[in-house]
Scaffold this motif. Structure first.
Motif, PDB file in Angstrom:
ATOM      1  N   GLN A  40       0.845  -1.192   0.000  1.00 30.53           N
ATOM      2  CA  GLN A  40       0.000   0.000   0.000  1.00 30.53           C
ATOM      3  C   GLN A  40       0.883   1.245   0.000  1.00 30.53           C
ATOM      4  N   GLN A  41       0.713   2.054  -1.051  1.00 26.06           N
ATOM      5  CA  GLN A  41       1.514   3.256  -1.216  1.00 26.06           C
ATOM      6  C   GLN A  41       0.881   4.437  -0.489  1.00 26.06           C
ATOM      7  N   LEU A  42       1.711   5.307   0.060  1.00 24.20           N
ATOM      8  CA  LEU A  42       1.237   6.509   0.735  1.00 24.20           C
ATOM      9  C   LEU A  42       2.231   7.631   0.508  1.00 24.20           C
ATOM     10  N   LYS A  43       1.803   8.840   0.827  1.00 22.49           N
ATOM     11  CA  LYS A  43       2.697   9.991   0.750  1.00 22.49           C
ATOM     12  C   LYS A  43       2.779  10.637   2.128  1.00 22.49           C
ATOM     13  N   LEU A  44       4.001  10.964   2.528  1.00 22.35           N
ATOM     14  CA  LEU A  44       4.221  11.690   3.768  1.00 22.35           C
ATOM     15  C   LEU A  44       4.532  13.145   3.451  1.00 22.35           C
ATOM     16  N   CYS A  45       3.958  14.043   4.246  1.00 17.91           N
ATOM     17  CA  CYS A  45       4.161  15.478   4.086  1.00 17.91           C
ATOM     18  C   CYS A  45       5.106  15.962   5.180  1.00 17.91           C
ATOM     19  N   PRO A  74       0.012  27.945  -0.315  1.00 18.64           N
ATOM     20  CA  PRO A  74       1.082  28.870  -0.738  1.00 18.64           C
ATOM     21  C   PRO A  74       2.441  28.176  -0.738  1.00 18.64           C
ATOM     22  N   GLU A  75       3.239  28.454  -1.760  1.00 18.67           N
ATOM     23  CA  GLU A  75       4.483  27.717  -1.955  1.00 18.67           C
ATOM     24  C   GLU A  75       5.394  27.763  -0.729  1.00 18.67           C
ATOM     25  N   ALA A  76       5.450  28.896  -0.049  1.00 19.80           N
ATOM     26  CA  ALA A  76       6.330  29.022   1.111  1.00 19.80           C
ATOM     27  C   ALA A  76       5.890  28.116   2.258  1.00 19.80           C
ATOM     28  N   GLU A  77       4.612  27.711   2.265  1.00 12.85           N
ATOM     29  CA  GLU A  77       4.077  26.874   3.330  1.00 12.85           C
ATOM     30  C   GLU A  77       3.815  25.441   2.866  1.00 12.85           C
ATOM     31  N   ARG A  78       3.892  25.203   1.563  1.00 11.34           N
ATOM     32  CA  ARG A  78       3.530  23.907   0.997  1.00 11.34           C
ATOM     33  C   ARG A  78       4.461  22.811   1.512  1.00 11.34           C
ATOM     34  N   PRO A  79       3.920  21.705   2.021  1.00 10.96           N
ATOM     35  CA  PRO A  79       4.791  20.655   2.564  1.00 10.96           C
ATOM     36  C   PRO A  79       5.583  19.952   1.470  1.00 10.96           C
ATOM     37  N   LEU A  80       6.700  19.348   1.868  1.00  4.65           N
ATOM     38  CA  LEU A  80       7.498  18.546   0.957  1.00  4.65           C
ATOM     39  C   LEU A  80       6.948  17.129   0.962  1.00  4.65           C
ATOM     40  N   LEU A  81       6.680  16.572  -0.224  1.00  2.00           N
ATOM     41  CA  LEU A  81       6.049  15.251  -0.358  1.00  2.00           C
ATOM     42  C   LEU A  81       7.082  14.193  -0.728  1.00  2.00           C
ATOM     43  N   ARG A  82       6.961  13.023  -0.099  1.00  2.00           N
ATOM     44  CA  ARG A  82       7.748  11.866  -0.486  1.00  2.00           C
ATOM     45  C   ARG A  82       6.875  10.618  -0.394  1.00  2.00           C
ATOM     46  N   PRO A 108      14.822  15.567   2.125  1.00  2.00           N
ATOM     47  CA  PRO A 108      14.062  15.916   3.337  1.00  2.00           C
ATOM     48  C   PRO A 108      13.650  14.706   4.165  1.00  2.00           C
ATOM     49  N   ALA A 109      13.356  13.579   3.523  1.00  2.00           N
ATOM     50  CA  ALA A 109      12.868  12.414   4.263  1.00  2.00           C
ATOM     51  C   ALA A 109      13.973  11.780   5.100  1.00  2.00           C
ATOM     52  N   ALA A 110      15.126  11.518   4.478  1.00  2.00           N
ATOM     53  CA  ALA A 110      16.231  10.904   5.213  1.00  2.00           C
ATOM     54  C   ALA A 110      16.756  11.842   6.294  1.00  2.00           C
ATOM     55  N   ALA A 111      16.850  13.143   5.985  1.00  2.00           N
ATOM     56  CA  ALA A 111      17.321  14.107   6.979  1.00  2.00           C
ATOM     57  C   ALA A 111      16.372  14.152   8.168  1.00  2.00           C
ATOM     58  N   TRP A 112      15.064  14.116   7.892  1.00  2.00           N
ATOM     59  CA  TRP A 112      14.083  14.108   8.990  1.00  2.00           C
ATOM     60  C   TRP A 112      14.217  12.836   9.817  1.00  2.00           C
ATOM     61  N   ALA A 113      14.334  11.684   9.153  1.00  2.00           N
ATOM     62  CA  ALA A 113      14.381  10.406   9.861  1.00  2.00           C
ATOM     63  C   ALA A 113      15.616  10.294  10.751  1.00  2.00           C
TER      64      ALA A 113
END
Length: 284
Positions: A40-45, A74-82, A108-113
């Motif tokens: 099951q595929q999902l997207k994290l913000c 708004p682009e400045a607030e738009r979350p990064l999707l992976r 962003p995902a690896a840095a966050w993790a």
């Protein structure tokens, strides 16, 4: 069919291998059907710098409308999707597990993790049956004499759920490229499973996997092959199977999860677009 959009909070972070973190999340809301099927595929913000939690797109009744709602932020607030695969849902709860490959601070995902801790909050879009394959994996496997699942460490979460879904009596092979022996992990299946670990040991991504197919011996009979991982390697293996091994295209389910030296934010290449068109044609 509504595509779920909700917040998820980190409950625990476990380093299951030196380069893989398993993050357990508690979702604010989660449909009963989530976690009942494999792959099951999902997207994290992910939040923007300075945000404690991401700004989520508004929930839409149209399952395809979520992306327009996302672009409306708004682009400045738009979350990064992976994109990720749901590794596991705890039965009877809103708790889920997602595995992160730790490849440094480049994305962003690896840095966050690398820094994730209980209490951190992300956004969740999906999963949805809308993106399920037209022919369920178990059905395709049942029609084959043998099944081969192949990919790199990014494919392991999906591969593990698919192997766990296979019934007894299926002949299954898993060819998995990882950096070194420390990245091995136990895989469970009721099928008659043979696992082959392939080590890069500092070589280029995809090199161990493509080499294994170039030099390896495949069983005879009618196959079903599932491929996922670095897009260039997946493309090369698929071309080899079709052109050199005579595997019909319809017997191969393939997905490029990531691209070497490119991110999901970079524009698709001509080969990426060609792959996407072929996948759409196969699903229609």
């Amino acid at each position: 069919m509504t595509l779920p959009v909700t917040f998820v909070e980190v409950v625990a972070v476990d380093r299951i291998t030196p380069r893989t973190a398993r993050v357990t999340f508690e979702a604010a809301a989660l449909a009963d059907t989530v976690g009942t099927a494999p792959d099951q595929q999902l997207k994290l913000c992910f939040p923007r710098p300075g945000q404690s939690r991401p700004v989520l797109p508004a929930q839409q009744d149209d399952p395809m409308g979520w992306y327009q709602a996302y672009l409306a932020v708004p682009e400045a607030e738009r979350p990064l999707l992976r994109s990720f695969t749901l590794r596991r849902r705890y039965p009877g709860t809103r708790r889920i597990e997602v595995d992160f490959v730790l490849h440094g601070d480049a994305g962003p995902a690896a840095a966050w993790a690398l820094r994730a801790a209980p209490g951190d909050v992300l956004g969740l879009v999906g999963p949805s049956a809308l993106y399920a394959p037209p022919v369920p994996f178990a059905e395709a496997a049942a029609e084959a004499d043998w099944v081969l699942l192949a990919g790199d460490e990014t494919a392991l979460p999906a591969m593990a759920t698919l192997l766990e879904a296979l019934p007894e009596g299926v002949r299954a092979h898993a060819w998995i490229e990882v950096e070194d022996r420390a990245e091995r992990r136990q895989l469970r299946s009721r099928a008659e499973l043979e696992v082959r670990w392939l080590y890069r040991d500092g070589a280029a991504p995809g090199s161990a996997l493509t080499g294994a197919f170039r030099d390896g011996v495949l069983p005879g009979g009618r196959p079903f092959v599932w491929l996922a991982g670095e897009a260039g390697a997946v493309r090369a293996v698929r071309r080899h199977l079709v052109g050199e091994r005579g595997v019909p295209k319809e017997r191969i389910d393939f997905t490029g999860y990531w691209r070497h030296r490119l991110t999901q934010d970079d524009a698709p290449t001509a080969e990426d677009l060609a792959d996407a068109q072929e996948r759409l044609a196969a699903a229609s």
